[in-house]
Structure formats: structure tokens, C-alpha cells
Design a protein around this motif. Structure first.
Motif, mmCIF file in Angstrom:
data_model
loop_
_atom_site.group_PDB
_atom_site.id
_atom_site.type_symbol
_atom_site.label_atom_id
_atom_site.label_comp_id
_atom_site.label_asym_id
_atom_site.label_seq_id
_atom_site.Cartn_x
_atom_site.Cartn_y
_atom_site.Cartn_z
ATOM 1 N N GLU A 112 46.001 93.508 -57.156
ATOM 2 C CA GLU A 112 44.730 92.993 -58.060
ATOM 3 C C GLU A 112 44.806 93.235 -59.578
ATOM 4 N N GLY B 218 47.117 97.420 -52.631
ATOM 5 C CA GLY B 218 45.759 96.464 -52.781
ATOM 6 C C GLY B 218 45.417 96.424 -54.233
ATOM 7 N N GLU C 130 36.727 98.139 -53.479
ATOM 8 C CA GLU C 130 36.857 96.621 -52.794
ATOM 9 C C GLU C 130 37.969 96.685 -51.841
ATOM 10 N N VAL C 131 38.947 97.458 -52.101
ATOM 11 C CA VAL C 131 40.240 97.438 -51.515
ATOM 12 C C VAL C 131 39.851 98.293 -50.024
ATOM 13 N N GLU D 34 37.145 98.922 -48.885
ATOM 14 C CA GLU D 34 36.100 98.056 -48.059
ATOM 15 C C GLU D 34 36.867 96.977 -47.160
ATOM 16 N N GLU D 35 37.808 96.271 -47.878
ATOM 17 C CA GLU D 35 38.658 95.100 -47.033
ATOM 18 C C GLU D 35 39.331 95.855 -46.023
ATOM 19 N N LEU D 36 39.794 97.088 -45.923
ATOM 20 C CA LEU D 36 40.969 97.635 -45.022
ATOM 21 C C LEU D 36 40.190 98.570 -44.286
ATOM 22 N N ASP D 37 38.868 98.574 -44.427
ATOM 23 C CA ASP D 37 37.992 99.333 -43.454
ATOM 24 C C ASP D 37 38.323 100.779 -43.650
#
Ligand SMILES: [Zn+2]
Length: 414
Positions: A406, A402, A340-341, A343-346
Motif C-alpha cells: 500500500e 500488506g 485496514e490491512v 481488517e482485511e486479513l481478519d
């Protein structure tokens, strides 16, 4: 995060044990340069406001308080030692990365629910004692004083003698981490292989750590004159060894999809002369896999192949089993958080297993553990040529930050 600080730290630590001639880094465990690096790390931890201590074995562990200090800490880190003429990032990246996580939290005044501990393990490399990940074996209670007395370096010094002479703190029960003592362990490391570079991925999320099963094989044929022994009357141990090496390769090849690798990395023929048929060969075979079952399947196929080849060639085979380690599964929930991290950071990423061993495999025995890989140039490691792009380091540490934030939340369970 501050990439300049990170690069400065990497440079500082790599001054310890730098060899001008080879360009390699020589922070061999418990030698001067490596202990200086450990000391420097402890000072940086102190500067960052952490409670820091050396344990008896010489690992450096530092703690940042959480909102609730009764909660088990999240531990981050890697090792500070290197092989002889090693690279600038193996191990050190995870140590400096962990410190950067703390500095990021401090800078942004982020208070985490769980405390965070960062660790610089010593003696992860087998360069000195032919056994790897000793610092993490120690804190997880898998390296006793008796074990240390049995391990000697090439100058005849026992590990116990070194550790006990240095006595970086008094031996203590408090050194040991048991099940439940940590919420999680997270290690950032270079891949030490070519996959991420070839697949053009920023981040590797490690799901398994492969472990070896190793053999020593002695083949005995008959040494005789290379000129006067007709072909049908020979018992050539080296041609038998060659056939075995090819067979090891082809068996591993056919199980490649299951993550199997197998290597004949050492061959010693005797008498090793131009005009003598080799009557004896010693060889070492290393079989690795991410799952015990498929690896043992391959190991038994290799054993069978050795039997078949040597019987057909009328060569005597003495196969010694050097033992097998257990492959380790890392924690899938932490892997999902890291995903997920990314994904968020691309960042691009892939799930993968580690062919090499790491401290995380010992930590996985006592708590949920995970690893984050970044690419390294052409997969080269344990060499002065080890090379990583600054942007890759930055992405690796961002991912570590990240994931840690979490993981350090009370309501995130793994
Ligand atoms: Zn390493």
C-alpha cells in the motif's frame, strides 16, 4: 508469503552467535558472529536480485527498483545485533520479515511504484557501548566520527576504532538520509512486553515510542554501629532510599493511565555490611513516558519527593540528571493503512505505544515512520527464553507485506 523460508532464515541467522550452554544468542555488535550475520544478509539480498551495499558504519542496505526510481523509497528493516545471551527474534524478525516482503513481491512479480529498501541496522542494542540505536543514528546524521571516538566498550576500544578498522565501505556523504529521502520507514518487531498476549491480539500498531528521563542519586547519611546507635539518632541512607523507591513506584502508579513507568533498577548501599548502618547509597532512577509533558510532570514529582524525604530524614541528596530523550510520535496515516490491512486479513489488533526504544525513533526524525508489533510469550525478551509462535510470525509478516504494498503506491500519501 512462505513461512518455511522465514523460519529457515531465522534458524540460519541464529546459528551465528548461538551459545550451547545458555541457549542464548550472542550477536554483539561488530563482533565476529554479528558481522557474519550481516554478510549472510547481504548475500540473501543479492540472491533476491537486490542492489546491496554496506555503509561505512556497517549497516547493510539493499534496494529493489520501483517503476519510478526517482520516487523516494519505502524502507523496511530492523537490527541484526543482540544483547548478550539475547533471544532469537528481537531485531532479527524485522530483518528477515523485510527480506520476505521482497521475496513475496518477486514471487508474485509485483512491481511497486516506489523503490523499496531493506536494512539490517547494526549496534541497535546498548549492550556494547551503553548507547542504543547507533546504526540508525548514523544514517540519519546523528552520530559523527567525534561522537564515535567518545564511546568505548568494556575492553577500552572506541566505537570509532572498530568502525574505521572494519571500514565496510569508505566514509561517504551517500550514507546519509535526509528529510525527503525516504517515503516511509516501517519496522516489524516483537512487542517485548506482555500486553498483546494478555489482550489476545495478533498485531500491535505502534503510535508512540516512549523515551526515558534518567537520574543518578547519591544519598549520604552516617555510617555507624548497628548495635550502639539508638533508633532516633540514626541517619540511615538505605531506609531513605527505600522510601524513595516506594515513592517512585507510587507516583508512577498514579500516572499509569498516561503511559508512565518508573523504575529504581540499581541500588548500591555502603558499606553493605550486616552490622553497620548504611551511610551512603547510590541509586539509578529511570522514568519513561510516551509524551514528554506527562513524563516531565512525573519527573518533577519524583524530584520533589526526593527532596521531601531526604529533608525529613536529615539525609544529604545529590541528584544528578543523566538526561532525557524525546518521546516520538509515529505516523498516524501509516497506522491507518496497517489497521485496514489487519481488517482485511481478519487479524485482531490494538493501537499501542512502545515502552522500549527502537531504530524507528531515529528514522521518524527524517520520514513518516511506523512499527508493527507481534506478541511474544509472557513479554519476555533480551533472554534465551524469548519465544514467539510461528503463526504469530506469519501474521506479522503478512501485515508487513500488506502495509508495504500500500505504502509503495504512488497515489498513497502519508
Ligand atoms: Zn530490538
Amino acid at each position: 508469503m512462505n513461512i518455511d523460508t522465514v523460519m529457515n532464515h531465522l534458524n540460519t541467522f541464529n546459528n551465528y552467535g548461538y551459545d550451547e550452554e545458555t541457549g542464548g544468542i550472542n550477536r554483539i555488535a561488530f563482533r565476529h558472529a554479528e558481522r557474519l550475520a550481516a554478510l549472510k544478509f547481504s548475500m540473501l539480498c543479492q540472491e533476491a536480485g537486490l542492489e546491496v551495499h554496506f555503509d561505512y558504519f556497517g549497516n547493510v542496505i539493499a534496494r529493489r527498483k520501483g517503476k519510478d526510481n526517482t520516487l523516494p523509497p519505502v524502507m523496511l528493516g530492523s537490527h541484526i545485533d543482540t544483547v548478550k545471551d539475547g533471544g532469537r527474534y528481537d531485531g532479527l524478525l524485522g530483518v528477515v520479515g523485510a527480506l520476505q516482503v521482497i521475496q513475496h513481491l518477486n514471487e508474485h512479480q509485483i512491481a511497486t511504484d516506489h523503490p523499496i529498501e531493506i536494512v539490517a541496522f547494526t549496534c541497535e542494542e546498548s549492550a556494547r557501548f551503553n548507547k542504543s540505536t547507533l546504526g540508525s543514528k548514523y544514517i540519519t546524521g546523528n552520530l559523527s566520527a567525534e561522537d564515535m571516538k567518545k564511546l568505548t566498550d568494556d575492553r577500552g576500544k572506541t566505537l570509532f576504532h572498530l568502525v574505521d578498522t572494519l571500514k565496510q565501505s569508505m566514509p561517504s556523504e551517500n550514507d546519509f538520509y535526509h528529510k525527503g529521502d525516504l517515503k516511509a520507514y516501517l519496522e516489524l518487531h516483537i512487542e517485548q512486553g506482555p500486553i498483546l498476549q494478555n489482550k489476545h491480539k495478533d498485531i500491535g500498531i505502534v503510535t508512540h515510542i516512549a523515551a526515558p528521563h534518567r537520574y543518578k542519586l547519591k544519598l549520604t547519611g552516617e555510617t555507624s554501629h548497628s548495635g550502639s546507635t539508638p533508633m532516633p539518632m540514626r541517619k540511615d541512607a538505605l531506609t531513605a532510599a527505600s522510601e524513595i523507591a516506594l515513592q517512585v513506584e507510587s507516583i508512577a502508579q498514579s500516572h499509569h493511565q498516561e503511559g508512565i513507568v518508573a523504575t529504581v533498577g540499581y541500588v548500591q548501599p555502603f558499606p553493605n555490611m550486616m552490622n553497620a548502618i548504611p551511610g551512603e547509597v547510590k541509586m539509578l532512577i529511570d522514568v519513561r513516558g510516551k509524551e514528554a509533558e506527562s513524563r516531565e510532570q512525573v519527573a518533577s514529582e519524583i524530584e520533589q519527593a526526593i527532596k521531601t524525604i531526604t529533608e525529613r530524614r536529615n539525609i544529604e541528596a545529590d541528584l544528578e540528571d543523566l538526561g532525557a530523550d524525546t518521546p516520538v510520535s509515529l505516523n498516524p496515516q501509516i497506522a491507518n493503512i496497517t489497521e485496514e490491512v489487519c481488517e482485511e486479513l481478519d487479524y485482531s489488533y490494538r493501537f499501542m505505544f512502545s515502552g522500549a526504544g527502537h531504530d524507528a525513533m531515529n528514522m521518524a526524525l527524517i520520514c513518516p515512520a511506523s512499527m508493527i508489533f507481534i506478541p511474544c510469550k509472557d513479554g519476555v525478551s533480551h533472554s534465551p527464553k524469548e519465544s514467539v509462535e510461528v503463526s504469530e510470525i506469519e501474521k506479522g509478516i503478512q501485515t508487513l507485506i500488506g502495509t508495504t504494498i500500500e505504502l509503495a503506491k504512488k497515489d498513497v500519501t502519508v
